[in-house]
Design an enzyme around this catalytic site. Structure first.
Site, PDB file in Angstrom:
ATOM      1  N   GLY A  44      41.447  40.446  29.391  1.00  0.00           N
ATOM      2  CA  GLY A  44      40.928  41.721  29.815  1.00  0.00           C
ATOM      3  C   GLY A  44      40.222  42.276  28.746  1.00  0.00           C
ATOM      4  O   GLY A  44      39.776  41.892  27.688  1.00  0.00           O
ATOM      5  N   GLY A  45      39.681  43.697  29.099  1.00  0.00           N
ATOM      6  CA  GLY A  45      38.879  44.394  28.262  1.00  0.00           C
ATOM      7  C   GLY A  45      39.608  44.843  27.009  1.00  0.00           C
ATOM      8  O   GLY A  45      38.935  45.015  26.051  1.00  0.00           O
ATOM      9  N   GLY A  47      42.462  43.155  25.509  1.00  0.00           N
ATOM     10  CA  GLY A  47      43.540  42.210  25.348  1.00  0.00           C
ATOM     11  C   GLY A  47      43.697  41.003  25.815  1.00  0.00           C
ATOM     12  O   GLY A  47      42.991  40.682  26.729  1.00  0.00           O
ATOM     13  N   ASP A 164      45.647  51.353  37.835  1.00  0.00           N
ATOM     14  CA  ASP A 164      44.724  49.975  38.246  1.00  0.00           C
ATOM     15  C   ASP A 164      45.678  49.105  39.089  1.00  0.00           C
ATOM     16  O   ASP A 164      45.905  47.824  38.942  1.00  0.00           O
ATOM     17  CB  ASP A 164      44.679  49.282  36.752  1.00  0.00           C
TER      18      ASP A 164
END
Length: 358
Positions: A44-45, A47, A164
């Protein structure tokens, strides 16, 4: 080579080459002298997530290693990052006592990177499940809500907003079918907020969530408990239609998703979903409790409606049977369920009203 090490994409190959855990993937080299890295689960953004096994415990149980990679530029920011990471990790540790939230097993920082070790839950995400089997029925989505709303209730009681919720972050355990909520945004939000501020980036870079599933207030960096309700409602629409929210048209006046024509569900359930995905906070359900109550009321009204339905009998009743049936509504010694009593009272009221008009 082990049985988990599968064919990888070009982007995953890049991860293997650029990260310490990636270089260990598929080898017998151990991370922190205990974890054997088996494969990449996702990126993901903020990790990378790896599947690993703990070689020091009996049975070598599988676990998930989440590597968070904040880019902090000064010692003061680094110290604050460490403190926030530890605080948020402790929060996740407290939440992990719930059967539908993966347990946090360990957390630490190594060479400027943060690591979370979590319980591994085997199964498919709802996103993959829908891709493979197609849209879900109304009954199935209602059951999903009944399974997940208590989890949101539990999170919000502990003052945690997931931030999320989406089909990719909902996993159906292959052992018992329970729905598990994964990939909490809390730790990531704290770290990215601190790291972006350390390099003087605009505040809008701090957004945590997913376009289409996150409501407007979340983009404004003011998430509330109702933000999770919105994301859950959009997830239900995805389950019913197999369409991403970005594939729908939006109402010009309200900015809300135009989804109603894409589904075939009862009016009452459509009303509930519609209120879950309202753009205006004042029009949306405020809590998981409110949604659960609405679903409960819908179930009651459905039962009541079936009691009020009058159909011609498919068989003849003799006079004695008819008399006994009628007397059961008047005899206080004959038990009738509350819904049946209410339905009987409504029928009598309708009868009196009809006779008055005639």
């Amino acid at each position: 080579m082990n049985r988990f090490f599968q064919k990888i994409t070009n982007s995953q190959q890049s991860i293997l080459q650029q990260t310490q855990l990636g270089q260990m993937c598929g080898s017998k080299q151990l991370f922190r002298d205990r974890y054997e890295i088996l494969q990449i689960l996702g990126r993901g953004g903020f990790g990378i997530t790896f599947l690993a096994k703990n070689t020091l415990l009996p049975g070598n149980p599988l676990c998930v290693i989440k590597q968070l990679c904040p880019k902090v530029t000064n010692p003061q920011s680094w110290q604050r990052a460490c403190m926030r990471f530890e605080k948020e990790a402790r929060t996740l540790g407290q939440l992990g006592s719930h059967s539908q939230i993966p347990m946090l097993l360990d957390y630490f920082q190594v060479n400027g990177e943060f690591f979370l070790i979590q319980e591994y839950v085997p199964g498919l995400t709802l996103a993959r499940e829908v891709r493979e089997t197609g849209p879900k029925s109304e009954a199935s989505v209602k059951q999903f809500l009944q399974d997940l709303l208590p989890v949101l209730q539990y999170l919000h009681k502990h003052r945690v907003i997931h931030r999320d919720i989406k089909p990719q972050n909902l996993l159906r355990c292959e052992y018992d079918g329970r729905i598990v909520l994964i990939d909490f945004g809390a730790v990531k939000e704290q770290l990215v907020d601190l790291c972006e501020n350390s390099i003087n980036q605009p505040a809008n870079t701090n957004f945590i969530g997913t376009r289409g599933f996150a409501p407007p207030e979340q983009f404004s960096l003011r998430p509330v408990y109702a933000s999770d309700i919105y994301a859950l409602g959009v997830t239900c629409i995805y389950m019913l239609t197999a369409k991403s929210p970005l594939e729908f048209e939006y109402e010009a006046n309200t900015g809300e998703i135009s989804w109603q024509k894409e589904v075939n569900i009862s009016y009452s359930f459509a009303q509930i979903l519609g209120k879950m995905v309202k753009i205006a906070l004042n029009d949306r359900f405020k809590s998981a409790d409110e949604v659960m109550k609405a679903l409960g009321n819908q179930s009651y009204l459905t039962t009541l409606a079936s009691c009020l339905t009058t159909q011609k009998s498919t068989h003849k009743l003799d006079h004695k049977s008819i008399t006994q049936h009628q007397n059961s509504h008047e005899n206080p010694n004959v038990y009738l369920p509350p819904v049946a009593r209410t339905a009987s009272a409504i029928r009598k009221w309708r009868g009196r009203l009809k006779s008055t008009k005639s």
